[in-house]
Motif scaffolding. Structure first.
Motif, PDB file in Angstrom:
ATOM      1  N   ASN A 198       0.856  -1.190   0.000  1.00  0.00           N
ATOM      2  CA  ASN A 198       0.000   0.000   0.000  1.00  0.00           C
ATOM      3  C   ASN A 198       0.892   1.239   0.000  1.00  0.00           C
ATOM      4  OD1 ASN A 198      -1.571   2.186   0.499  1.00  0.00           O
ATOM      5  ND2 ASN A 198      -2.857   1.185   2.047  1.00  0.00           N
ATOM      6  N   GLU A 199       1.199   1.734  -1.193  1.00  0.00           N
ATOM      7  CA  GLU A 199       2.145   2.844  -1.319  1.00  0.00           C
ATOM      8  C   GLU A 199       1.608   4.137  -0.725  1.00  0.00           C
ATOM      9  OE1 GLU A 199       3.403   1.393  -5.557  1.00  0.00           O
ATOM     10  OE2 GLU A 199       4.911   2.817  -4.812  1.00  0.00           O
ATOM     11  N   GLY A 200       0.330   4.145  -0.366  1.00  0.00           N
ATOM     12  CA  GLY A 200      -0.220   5.310   0.340  1.00  0.00           C
ATOM     13  C   GLY A 200       0.457   5.495   1.694  1.00  0.00           C
ATOM     14  N   ASN A 201       1.137   4.417   2.144  1.00  0.00           N
ATOM     15  CA  ASN A 201       1.819   4.500   3.445  1.00  0.00           C
ATOM     16  C   ASN A 201       3.266   4.956   3.323  1.00  0.00           C
ATOM     17  OD1 ASN A 201      -0.459   3.645   4.832  1.00  0.00           O
ATOM     18  ND2 ASN A 201       0.063   1.469   4.635  1.00  0.00           N
ATOM     19  N   TYR A 202       3.705   5.313   2.109  1.00  0.00           N
ATOM     20  CA  TYR A 202       5.142   5.583   1.872  1.00  0.00           C
ATOM     21  C   TYR A 202       5.734   6.503   2.944  1.00  0.00           C
ATOM     22  CZ  TYR A 202       9.524   6.694  -0.494  1.00  0.00           C
ATOM     23  OH  TYR A 202      10.860   6.848  -0.790  1.00  0.00           O
ATOM     24  N   GLN A 203       5.030   7.598   3.229  1.00  0.00           N
ATOM     25  CA  GLN A 203       5.616   8.574   4.160  1.00  0.00           C
ATOM     26  C   GLN A 203       5.650   8.046   5.596  1.00  0.00           C
ATOM     27  OE1 GLN A 203       3.137  11.982   5.272  1.00  0.00           O
ATOM     28  NE2 GLN A 203       1.477  11.106   4.025  1.00  0.00           N
ATOM     29  N   TYR A 204       4.898   6.951   5.858  1.00  0.00           N
ATOM     30  CA  TYR A 204       4.911   6.371   7.213  1.00  0.00           C
ATOM     31  C   TYR A 204       5.927   5.237   7.321  1.00  0.00           C
ATOM     32  CZ  TYR A 204       0.378   8.731   7.474  1.00  0.00           C
ATOM     33  OH  TYR A 204      -0.639   9.660   7.451  1.00  0.00           O
ATOM     34  N   TRP A 205       6.460   4.776   6.143  1.00  0.00           N
ATOM     35  CA  TRP A 205       7.404   3.652   6.181  1.00  0.00           C
ATOM     36  C   TRP A 205       8.736   4.085   6.772  1.00  0.00           C
ATOM     37  CZ3 TRP A 205       6.210   1.976   0.459  1.00  0.00           C
ATOM     38  CH2 TRP A 205       5.035   1.213   0.456  1.00  0.00           C
TER      39      TRP A 205
END
Ligand code: AHG
Ligand code: MN
Ligand code: MN
Ligand code: MN
Length: 325
Positions: A198-205
């Motif tokens: 789920n690349e929508g989480n990129y900034q949380y990775w």
């Protein structure tokens, strides 16, 4: 049946247990395939132990799995995503030596859109003695599983499971009401150039996941990069495609919600059973730093980061998670 014949000491208990899980799968499949026609869509208004809004089909599937396992006579305790505590059997039913954990309906957020969902199950032998199984029976590491598998309610309904020696896939023929062996001895390709996250989480990775994602986005025809993105949002659907076609699925730790620092997926009834399946098919499943099957559970609903799929692809991701790239 064939595998049972290979074991003279087999009692048939395991076959009986699996038959009951298949029965629950057929009943759930029938409801899933007409969910839009009966008042089984939508929310119950309740929240489960995960803090998720519960769907009517979550409850329906949970009840069918509990009933089928309760009356199998082969189980002494169960664990479900939808039940905060271990599920004991009513006093009057006969018990057996198996312990089953399950995600009765995986991908609930996709139900109303008629998108593929699934059921996941994990089977252990009990450790305890006495009438009822215990929480300890449920908290066993994945490498102790006797069997594991899932049902995928997609364009067809398939049941895929392993007892550790190879992986077989069975397709439901609704006109007969039977699961027929359609995919004997499934092997996962050594590598694959699709990724599922789920690349929508990129900034949380965490940085290692961001660096890995940047790496597979780079253009490098020799290593077939950039990889293609495939994400259904139902773990069972994303896993089943990865098992058959190769590639990698990732749900890593993220900083999105302080309550779930190790990511969203649960160890006992999502990561661990799928890890047994992928490993028996020649692939791999890791937290990024540890084999999923070696993780020692200490809570029924504990979450774990998951990187699963083709061996070479999981090992490439592990290089980033382990700080080697
Ligand atoms: P469940 O429906 O059993 O609660 O599981 C949902 C999980 C899993 O199916 C899927 O991989 C993941 O949720 C998707 O999460 P995001 O929507 O955060 O990507
Ligand atoms: Mn859920
Ligand atoms: Mn799930
Ligand atoms: Mn679920």
């Amino acid at each position: 049946m064939e595998q049972q014949r290979d074991y003279p000491e087999a009692t048939g208990d395991f076959t009986g247990l699996l038959t009951q899980i298949a029965l629950a799968a057929k009943i759930i499949s029938r409801e899933v395939n007409k969910a839009g026609l009966v008042n089984i869509l939508g929310f119950t208004g309740e929240k489960n132990v995960q803090g998720e809004a519960v769907k009517k089909l979550d409850i329906f599937a949970n009840e069918k799995m509990i009933d089928a396992l309760t009356y199998s006579g082969h189980v002494c305790v169960m664990g479900s995503e939808e039940d905060a505590e271990p599920i004991a059997l009513p006093p009057e039913v006969s018990r057996g030596n198996y312990v089953v954990m399950f995600d009765p309906l995986d991908g609930s957020s996709n139900i109303e859109a008629a998108i593929t969902i699934g059921t996941i199950f994990s089977i252990h032998r009990r450790l305890s003695s006495g009438a009822d199984g215990t929480l300890e029976d449920l908290l066993q590491p994945g490498h102790k599983q006797v069997a594991a598998g899932y049902v995928v309610y997609g364009s067809s309904t398939m049941m895929v499971y392993t007892t550790g020696q190879g992986v077989d896939g069975f397709t439901l023929d609704p006109s007969v009401g039977e699961f027929l062996l359609s995919h004997p001895n499934i092997r996962t390709p050594e590598r694959g150039n699709t990724y599922s996250a789920n690349e929508g989480n990129y900034q949380y990775w965490h940085p290692e996941m961001q660096r890995y994602m940047d790496h597979i986005h780079e253009k490098d025809p020799a290593s077939k990069r950039p990889y293609a993105s495939r994400y259904v949002g139902s773990l069972v659907a994303d896993f089943h495609r990865t098992l058959l076609y190769g590639g990698v699925f990732l749900y890593p730790a993220d900083s999105k919600d302080p309550k779930t620092p190790t990511g969203k997926l649960r160890l006992l009834y999502e990561a661990s059973p799928l890890a047994m399946v992928i490993q028996a098919a020649g692939g791999k499943a890791s937290t990024g730093t540890e084999n999923i099957l070696d993780v020692q559970p200490n809570k029924l609903h504990q979450r774990v980061p998951l990187v699963i799929g083709s061996r070479a692809e999981v090992e490439l991701a592990e290089e980033f998670f382990q700080g080697n790239r």
